[in-house]
Motif scaffolding. Structure first.
Motif, PDB file in Angstrom:
ATOM      1  N   LEU A   1       0.841  -1.183   0.000  1.00  0.00           N
ATOM      2  CA  LEU A   1       0.000   0.000   0.000  1.00  0.00           C
ATOM      3  C   LEU A   1       0.878   1.234   0.000  1.00  0.00           C
ATOM      4  N   LYS A   2       0.570   2.164  -0.888  1.00  0.00           N
ATOM      5  CA  LYS A   2       1.356   3.400  -1.013  1.00  0.00           C
ATOM      6  C   LYS A   2       0.499   4.588  -0.609  1.00  0.00           C
ATOM      7  N   LEU A   3       1.163   5.653  -0.178  1.00  0.00           N
ATOM      8  CA  LEU A   3       0.487   6.880   0.215  1.00  0.00           C
ATOM      9  C   LEU A   3       0.832   7.970  -0.785  1.00  0.00           C
ATOM     10  N   ALA A   4      -0.179   8.528  -1.409  1.00  0.00           N
ATOM     11  CA  ALA A   4       0.002   9.638  -2.343  1.00  0.00           C
ATOM     12  C   ALA A   4      -0.392  10.929  -1.637  1.00  0.00           C
ATOM     13  N   VAL A   5       0.402  11.967  -1.858  1.00  0.00           N
ATOM     14  CA  VAL A   5       0.170  13.246  -1.195  1.00  0.00           C
ATOM     15  C   VAL A   5       0.168  14.344  -2.232  1.00  0.00           C
ATOM     16  N   GLY A   6      -0.814  15.222  -2.147  1.00  0.00           N
ATOM     17  CA  GLY A   6      -0.886  16.369  -3.033  1.00  0.00           C
ATOM     18  C   GLY A   6      -1.562  17.528  -2.345  1.00  0.00           C
ATOM     19  N   PRO A   7      -1.827  18.606  -3.060  1.00  0.00           N
ATOM     20  CA  PRO A   7      -2.471  19.765  -2.437  1.00  0.00           C
ATOM     21  C   PRO A   7      -3.810  19.441  -1.801  1.00  0.00           C
ATOM     22  N   SER A   8      -4.454  18.374  -2.236  1.00  0.00           N
ATOM     23  CA  SER A   8      -5.795  18.088  -1.735  1.00  0.00           C
ATOM     24  C   SER A   8      -5.850  17.011  -0.675  1.00  0.00           C
ATOM     25  N   GLY A   9      -4.727  16.392  -0.331  1.00  0.00           N
ATOM     26  CA  GLY A   9      -4.813  15.436   0.754  1.00  0.00           C
ATOM     27  C   GLY A   9      -3.983  14.198   0.585  1.00  0.00           C
ATOM     28  N   ILE A  10      -4.266  13.214   1.453  1.00  0.00           N
ATOM     29  CA  ILE A  10      -3.530  11.948   1.505  1.00  0.00           C
ATOM     30  C   ILE A  10      -4.448  10.835   1.028  1.00  0.00           C
ATOM     31  N   VAL A  11      -3.911  10.007   0.130  1.00  0.00           N
ATOM     32  CA  VAL A  11      -4.694   8.954  -0.500  1.00  0.00           C
ATOM     33  C   VAL A  11      -3.921   7.648  -0.401  1.00  0.00           C
ATOM     34  N   GLY A  12      -4.607   6.562  -0.129  1.00  0.00           N
ATOM     35  CA  GLY A  12      -3.998   5.238  -0.163  1.00  0.00           C
ATOM     36  C   GLY A  12      -4.211   4.579  -1.508  1.00  0.00           C
ATOM     37  N   ILE A  13      -3.181   3.947  -2.031  1.00  0.00           N
ATOM     38  CA  ILE A  13      -3.239   3.311  -3.351  1.00  0.00           C
ATOM     39  C   ILE A  13      -2.644   1.915  -3.240  1.00  0.00           C
ATOM     40  N   GLN A  14      -3.322   0.937  -3.825  1.00  0.00           N
ATOM     41  CA  GLN A  14      -2.817  -0.437  -3.838  1.00  0.00           C
ATOM     42  C   GLN A  14      -3.155  -1.080  -5.177  1.00  0.00           C
ATOM     43  N   THR A  15      -2.161  -1.776  -5.728  1.00  0.00           N
ATOM     44  CA  THR A  15      -2.313  -2.435  -7.021  1.00  0.00           C
ATOM     45  C   THR A  15      -2.452  -3.932  -6.809  1.00  0.00           C
ATOM     46  N   TYR A  16      -3.342  -4.544  -7.566  1.00  0.00           N
ATOM     47  CA  TYR A  16      -3.537  -5.992  -7.538  1.00  0.00           C
ATOM     48  C   TYR A  16      -3.121  -6.564  -8.882  1.00  0.00           C
ATOM     49  N   TYR A  17      -2.304  -7.636  -8.827  1.00  0.00           N
ATOM     50  CA  TYR A  17      -1.732  -8.228 -10.041  1.00  0.00           C
ATOM     51  C   TYR A  17      -2.294  -9.629 -10.254  1.00  0.00           C
ATOM     52  N   ALA A  18      -2.652  -9.914 -11.501  1.00  0.00           N
ATOM     53  CA  ALA A  18      -3.105 -11.249 -11.889  1.00  0.00           C
ATOM     54  C   ALA A  18      -1.938 -11.983 -12.543  1.00  0.00           C
ATOM     55  N   ASP A  19      -1.678 -13.184 -12.099  1.00  0.00           N
ATOM     56  CA  ASP A  19      -0.567 -13.977 -12.631  1.00  0.00           C
ATOM     57  C   ASP A  19      -1.113 -15.259 -13.250  1.00  0.00           C
ATOM     58  N   PRO A  20      -0.975 -15.423 -14.573  1.00  0.00           N
ATOM     59  CA  PRO A  20      -1.490 -16.642 -15.198  1.00  0.00           C
ATOM     60  C   PRO A  20      -0.662 -17.867 -14.871  1.00  0.00           C
ATOM     61  N   GLY A  21       0.572 -17.669 -14.448  1.00  0.00           N
ATOM     62  CA  GLY A  21       1.414 -18.803 -14.098  1.00  0.00           C
ATOM     63  C   GLY A  21       2.000 -19.530 -15.271  1.00  0.00           C
ATOM     64  N   ALA A  22       1.741 -19.083 -16.475  1.00  0.00           N
ATOM     65  CA  ALA A  22       2.259 -19.751 -17.666  1.00  0.00           C
ATOM     66  C   ALA A  22       3.627 -19.180 -18.017  1.00  0.00           C
ATOM     67  N   PRO A  23       4.573 -20.016 -18.419  1.00  0.00           N
ATOM     68  CA  PRO A  23       5.898 -19.511 -18.802  1.00  0.00           C
ATOM     69  C   PRO A  23       5.795 -18.526 -19.962  1.00  0.00           C
ATOM     70  N   GLY A  24       6.513 -17.432 -19.823  1.00  0.00           N
ATOM     71  CA  GLY A  24       6.544 -16.439 -20.886  1.00  0.00           C
ATOM     72  C   GLY A  24       5.378 -15.488 -20.900  1.00  0.00           C
ATOM     73  N   VAL A  25       4.353 -15.731 -20.090  1.00  0.00           N
ATOM     74  CA  VAL A  25       3.179 -14.854 -20.051  1.00  0.00           C
ATOM     75  C   VAL A  25       3.318 -13.941 -18.826  1.00  0.00           C
ATOM     76  N   PRO A  26       3.377 -12.639 -19.011  1.00  0.00           N
ATOM     77  CA  PRO A  26       3.616 -11.744 -17.879  1.00  0.00           C
ATOM     78  C   PRO A  26       2.355 -11.538 -17.058  1.00  0.00           C
TER      79      PRO A  26
END
Length: 816
Positions: A712-737
């Motif tokens: 979880l990351k915290l983004a800060v700007g003139p308007s406030g503090i925001v939490g950001i989180q990325t979710y990744y899907a992994d196919p598990g197949a060789p060569g497929v990112p």
């Protein structure tokens, strides 16, 4: 001469020659290495100072030890050893030469062991002559704080050396005189011969003077934190007066010992020494404990002085306050979407190289105003050995396994329509979805953070290495490296030996008075260059708390230098860091022209500078200690964006102190003036949820996804503090990112989700209402309670969680 008598001497001579040969070969190799980098003169001066101090310590210790042992040996007429022949016991006289040899061995051994203390003397001795007042006085002893950095360490080193020499020889002499009967206790009276009394008494006088010196320095050691005591009323009322009393008693004990030597009455010396020991125990252990138990000690340093000292010692700025408000898409749009582990995993899968190549530790940088992940292929030697168990020496130390190639640049924010990363082939062109390496000059990199051994490279004008040359030079290099293969005829005299190719180790050898952190990549005129932060530290500094850094206690830690290493040629440089502290500036003056001025840093390196991460972790720990033990700190993370107190878009290190709410935000960034740390106490913290509740809220919404969450990351700007989180899907197949499955953005309990960061942030801005006035609070609470009830009835637990978090935020606001 009998062969049985010759072989021990021959063995000792052979061992001595081997050690001498190793020392000479290492000295020659070090000079050749420094010469290949063009810094032979300053590095030679530092090595010479170190050698001179060790030699002086050994010679002084040898004269002191041998002189005292010789005095004792002169009193011994002969040494007889009992031997038994059948039923007969006879006394056999030990030859005088054996006694002389024993004196030599014992005296030189004591001198050699104690001379090891001088191995680190060169640092405090070099700084001694550069002392200049810093213009800030500590309030207890009223000394300039610079004295504790430039003068106190050398005084302590000398005092301890004298104390150890005196105490060791005193103990040895007491034992030896007791063994020969010249010193004994009879009827509770110390009986000593005239020579033993004079000798042991003189050593006691020297010991008393060494104690006096130590007690005289003890108040400064207390104030500097070297003894671990706090700056409170016990320090000023008990410990410092006690140290001064003990210094006077040590002088008295020395004078009484001189009286014993003259008068011959042991009680004259015994009483003052027993008194000194008893009062030392009371002053150090009993009195401070009793004073603390009777009345809790209070600090003698006000908040203003404490904050000033923290800023001097650690660069820890005072807290400021800031109110948060509603976020907009512009505030979070530049926050990195990708995370380091996902970038490394994706690159290894989409850009496979040789079986032993890996993309280790991608680093976030800012290029053309955008966050970009740079990753360099590194050699995994363990994987190489598994792939080729029969690898040869010339392969390990040659081009086969001795170098690597490949740099990848991934846009930190943008993704394709399928959620895949975008790769840069040229930094001045838009990124594309097709996987590819960054086009940089140079086919191979000999110098990286993971390169841990030397390599043999063909002659090249660009490479900075040591030419093998003739037989004598090769012999010295082979001996120092413990590699006889260097003598092989397969390598010509023009072949280059590339030593110390691991970046941080190379820089530490180039500037041995600093310690360098993990190196990160930068592009300088298109070439790959490694950059590392160089730290200056001290164990003592007045009136600041102790911090742990690299497993050692420190009370002073600053960014002093910036080190650079060209990945292809090995060309290395150390620059004074912007806003460097006085100690770093002193080292720069002492080693000129080794340390270059901060203004000489290449422009691309200045733009790529990151806030020193090791210093940041220490600062976070100190801020947590100051804020209260109930708060926990979040894991620091790198980001690109604005700060609450600094609205310029920069590369930043960020962490927070929190319980169930965010309480303090720490934001570190490099500016042209030097490292800048903003420590912001969030005045509106009651409506800013902590990362743990925020992550739980995100997890509820992503429960249906078979995805891997990033940090979880915290983004800060003139308007406030925001939490950001990325979710990744992994196919598990060789060569497929893997790809980005979803992005969650949260603010004040309102969560927005979407396939991209911009869309998720837009949904937060669209859903979250402005904070209502008191008159409108009840209808707003009723509206969100109705949403909560409808979500429960429909079984929409994601909407239920959003409504619940929003209700908590509104109620917290009203309570304020």
């Amino acid at each position: 001469m009998n062969a049985r008598r010759l072989w021990p001497a021959a063995l000792a001579g052979g061992v001595g020659l081997l050690l001498l040969g190793r020392l000479v070969s290492e000295g020659v190799t070090n000079r050749l290495w420094a010469g290949s980098l063009g810094v032979a003169e300053p590095l030679g001066a530092m090595a010479e100072l170190k050698a001179v101090l060790i030699a002086l310590a050994f010679c002084g210790g040898a004269i002191w030890s041998l002189g005292n042992l010789y005095i004792l040996a002169r009193t011994i007429g002969s040494v007889q050893v009992p031997r038994r022949l059948g039923d007969l016991e006879i006394l056999e006289q030990v030859p005088r030469r054996y006694l002389v040899l024993a004196v030599l061995v014992l005296g030189l051994s004591i001198a050699g062991v104690l001379a090891l203390l001088a191995a680190e003397w060169w640092r405090p001795r070099a700084l001694w002559d550069t002392y200049a007042p810093m213009g800030v006085q500590e309030p207890i002893l009223n000394r300039d704080v610079g004295w504790y950095l430039f003068r106190l360490p050398w005084l302590i080193a000398l005092q301890r050396f004298v104390l150890y020499q005196a105490s060791v020889l005193l103990a040895v002499m007491l034992v030896l005189y007791a063994l020969i009967g010249a010193l004994r206790i009879r009827a509770r009276e110390v009986m000593a011969s005239h020579l033993a009394r004079t000798h042991v008494g003189s050593l006691l006088v020297v010991f008393a003077l060494a104690l006096f010196w130590g007690y005289d320095l003890e108040p400064a050691e207390h104030v500097a934190g070297l003894t671990g005591v706090t700056a409170d009323t016990v320090l000023t009322g008990i410990r410092i007066p006690g140290a001064r009393l003990l210094a006077a008693l040590a002088l008295l004990a020395g004078a009484a010992t001189a009286g014993w030597i003259w008068a011959g009455r042991a009680a004259v010396a015994v009483v003052p020494w027993v008194t000194l020991g008893a009062i030392s125990f009371v002053a150090h252990y009993v009195a401070p404990g009793v004073a603390t138990a009777r009345r809790a000690p209070t600090t003698v340093v006000n908040e203003t002085v404490h904050a000033r000292q923290l800023q001097l010692a650690y660069g820890l700025s005072p807290e400021t306050g800031e109110r948060t408000a509603l976020p907009t898409r512009a505030d979070v749009g530049g926050t990195p979407l990708w995370d380091a582990f996902a970038v490394a995993f994706t690159l290894d899968r989409t850009l496979p190289g040789r079986p032993w190549d890996r993309f280790f530790d991608p680093h976030l940088t800012m290029i053309n105003g955008r966050p970009v992940w740079l990753a360099v292929r590194e050699l995994d030697l363990d994987a190489a050995r598994r792939n080729d168990p029969a690898m040869r020496w010339d392969q390990v130390h040659g081009p086969t396994y001795g170098r690597t190639e490949g740099v990848a640049a991934v846009d930190g924010v943008a993704i394709s329509a399928r959620g895949l990363p975008l790769y840069y082939a040229h930094l001045h062109e838009p990124p594309a979805e097709a996987p590819g390496l960054l086009n940089v000059p140079g086919a191979a990199f000999w110098f990286t953070p993971a390169m841990g051994d030397f390599a043999m490279a063909p002659a090249d004008e660009e490479l900075q290495g040591i030419p093998l040359g003739g037989r004598l030079r090769r012999l010295a290099l082979a001996w120092a490296l413990q590699s006889p293969q260097v003598l092989s005829d397969r390598y010509g005299p023009e072949t280059l030996l590339l030593a110390d190719r691991a970046v941080s180790r190379r820089l530490a050898r180039l500037a041995p008075f600093a310690r360098f952190g993990a190196a990160y990549p930068a592009l300088v005129q298109g070439r790959l260059t490694w950059v590392a932060a160089g730290y200056i530290w001290a164990e003592g500094f007045p009136l600041v708390p102790e911090a742990s850094w690299r497993g050692r206690p420190v009370r002073y830690l600053r960014l002093g230098f910036i080190g650079t290493v060209d990945a292809i040629s090995g060309a290395s440089g150390v620059y004074l860091a912007p806003g460097a502290d006085p100690v770093s500036s002193a080292w720069a003056a002492l080693t000129d022209p080794l340390i270059r001025p901060a203004g000489a840093l290449p422009r691309e390196v200045q733009q790529a500078l990151r806030y020193p991460d090791e210093l940041f972790r220490v600062q976070v720990a100190l801020a947590r200690q100051a804020a209260g033990a109930a708060l926990r700190s979040t894991e620091p993370h790198a980001t690109v964006g604005r700060g609450l107190a600094d609205t310029v878009v920069r590369h930043r290190l960020r962490a927070a102190l929190e319980d169930d709410r965010l309480r303090v935000l720490l934001d570190g960034t490099m500016t042209p003036e030097g490292p800048r740390l903003d420590r912001v106490r969030l005045l509106d913290s009651a409506s800013v949820f902590g990362t743990l509740p925020l992550a739980q809220s995100f997890a509820r919404g992503a429960a249906s996804l078979a995805a891997i969450p990033g940090p979880l990351k915290l983004a800060v700007g003139p308007s406030g503090i925001v939490g950001i989180q990325t979710y990744y899907a992994d196919p598990g197949a060789p060569g497929v990112p893997p790809w980005v499955a979803e992005v969650s953005v949260g603010w004040r309990g309102v969560v927005g989700r979407g396939p991209s960061l911009a869309l998720a942030a837009a949904r937060v801005a669209a859903v979250a209402p402005e904070r209502p006035a008191e008159a409108d609070l009840l209808p707003t609470l009723r509206e969100w309670f109705d949403r909560l009830d409808r979500a429960r009835s429909a079984g929409d637990w994601e909407a239920f969680g959003v409504a619940w978090d929003r209700l908590r935020g509104l109620l917290a606001d009203s309570a304020r």
